[in-house]
Design an enzyme around this catalytic site. Sequence first.
Site, PDB file in Angstrom:
ATOM      1  N   SER A 519       0.815  -1.208   0.000  1.00  0.00           N
ATOM      2  CA  SER A 519       0.000   0.000   0.000  1.00  0.00           C
ATOM      3  C   SER A 519       0.847   1.255   0.000  1.00  0.00           C
ATOM      4  O   SER A 519       0.337   2.357  -0.022  1.00  0.00           O
ATOM      5  CB  SER A 519      -0.953  -0.003   1.191  1.00  0.00           C
ATOM      6  OG  SER A 519      -0.232   0.184   2.365  1.00  0.00           O
ATOM      7  N   LYS A 562      -6.319   4.527   8.363  1.00  0.00           N
ATOM      8  CA  LYS A 562      -5.244   5.362   7.818  1.00  0.00           C
ATOM      9  C   LYS A 562      -5.681   6.823   7.784  1.00  0.00           C
ATOM     10  O   LYS A 562      -4.918   7.715   8.156  1.00  0.00           O
ATOM     11  CB  LYS A 562      -4.885   4.882   6.420  1.00  0.00           C
ATOM     12  CG  LYS A 562      -4.139   3.555   6.425  1.00  0.00           C
ATOM     13  CD  LYS A 562      -3.906   3.067   5.018  1.00  0.00           C
ATOM     14  CE  LYS A 562      -3.058   1.806   5.031  1.00  0.00           C
ATOM     15  NZ  LYS A 562      -2.928   1.241   3.689  1.00  0.00           N
TER      16      LYS A 562
END
Length: 636
Positions: A519, A562
Amino acid sequence: TGAEEAGNAAAETSAAPETAPVPLSEVAHSGEIPVPESLIDQVIGQEHAVEVMRKAAIQRRHVLMIGTPGTGKSMLAKAMAELLPKEEMQDILIYPNTEDPNEPVVRTVPSGRGKEIVGAHKQEARKRTQTRSTLILLLIFGIMGYALISGQLLFGIIAAAFIFMALQYSRPKEEAMVPKLLVSTKPDSTAPFIDGTGSHAGALLGDVRHDPFQSGGLETPSHDRVEAGAIHKAHKGVLFIDEINTLTPHSQQSLLTALQEGEYSITGQSERSSGAMVRTEPVPCRFVMVAAGNLDGVQGMHPALRSRIRGYGYEVYMQETMPDTPENRDKFIRFIAQEVKNDGKIPHFDQEAIDELMLEARRRSNRKGHLTLKLRDMGGLIRVAGDLARQEGAEIATARHVLDAKSMARSIEDQISDEYIRRSREYDLTVVEGALVGRVNGLAVMGTDSGSVLPIVAEVTPTQGATGQVIATGLLKEIAQESIKNVSAIIKKFTGKDIKNMDVHIQFLGTYSGVEGDSASVTVATGVISAIENIPVRQDVAMTGSLSVRGQVLPIGGVTYKIEAAAKAGIRKVIIPQSNLADVVIEEEYKKMVEIVPVTTIEEVLEHALMFERKEDFMAKIKEISARRLSIFSEK
Ligand code: ADP
């Protein structure tokens, strides 16, 4: 019974919400929702597993369950024990063997008889000892009386003592002949459910205790030292073993033997002990095995044991999330009612509190339009919220209690991550203003439910060797390494420069536990392009996303966590993959703090993140390149 009917009614309600008079989602509080009586009906969101369990129970098949902890594996195993067809339960007795004391005799009797038999034996032994003592006393008195009369007192005393000693010493151990009740069951009870998770060999397979006095009349008879193992206690019931791969290979092998034979002799498990000399006759252990573990674990289990279970049973994969439909929302509400009822001490939850819990379930699912099924953790949250309400003496738990509980009951990772953010801001590790060349704020997930800002720094130098290299530091794991390689292809395309002539250094800052997954590939690409083209990157922007070799931004996990971490760190804008947009379930307070920018290509990422007057030129250039790329693609 009434309760069962109520349970069935609840099941019907959840199955056909449109016909229900009042949808569960409109009740005033969770106390109004009926909770099903049987355990299997309480299981939520694992329809496939429930169906398999029902089938397996009827046919007494073994089951291997694969899935994340806290999704209901042991609950299902327990439910299976309730579902097993009624069978005559048995008690297992163990008798001394007069011919070979090292091979105690094993007998099974109908349930409940075991206790009676042992009781009768004990009484018998007691009676015999008593008669014997009376006889000895009479004999001694007789001799003494005779000695007194005949005037030979000394002879009398010696004779009496002699007889007493001889009889004492040769006394057969009446009590030693009493059988031992190894496994006792209650008639008419449901089949036993035994949890053998994490057992050492002795607890799992049975053991014979060591005897420090092995002779001289002081020894404990061997049959009395025999202890049943989990496999024997689970006879005719269910043996559940979680994290099956953590059993030693020897235990797994023995388990396999037990499964195949349906009986297993008990012997001392430690080699040096006197128990190791003893080996009972085979003890019956016809159990249904329910083994569980996560995918890695199951792949690590003994292949023969696994194939045995697969060959004579089912393998089920546990769901981690369920679709966020009205029907499933009702089930989730019923779950809240269940947890409150099972806890027994906490108050019920009002409608707003239920909504708040539902929101949390959505957030924790990490997936668009889904609710989490990691219900053990949700249960934990419910209990903390309930405890808070109870401490206040509240009749009913409200949304405020749930919110307070959420901030109290955070995972260790989340707490560490907060601490880390606080500290790294103190030391200026996190930069959230201005613009810098080659430095990008990436985002990562720690543990399962906590995000963190993970900055990377890229630098480009003329190559030292024959060809340029991409050098990444910061404890990158395999997938992260791979993703960096993919990024080189993109860089070549977008900068038009061949990285053959340069070394690209990429450093992940503050990664103590290593970087997993891909990611960060969007972050890496942005950093490297910035370094090569000397264009600064906005530091109030953070990003996450995986990158295809063709420059598309692909979805990643943990997007909600996140974004929240970015907001906490002071970031203004978060770039995320378009395809993750629906996964975002952030809490109100963060919504005001950050702008979320969904993107589909690396071009868009650069457009939002890069900052310079030359940006216009650069954007024109990359658009031209990507147009070229697309035309090549469409020609093909
Ligand atoms: P596992 O064995 O998968 O780790 P457990 O069965 O021990 O999980 O689940 C722990 C608790 O969480 C259960 O006792 C129950 O209260 C709740 N729970 C977990 N999964 C479910 C489910 N699918 N339906 C209802 N309750 C669940």
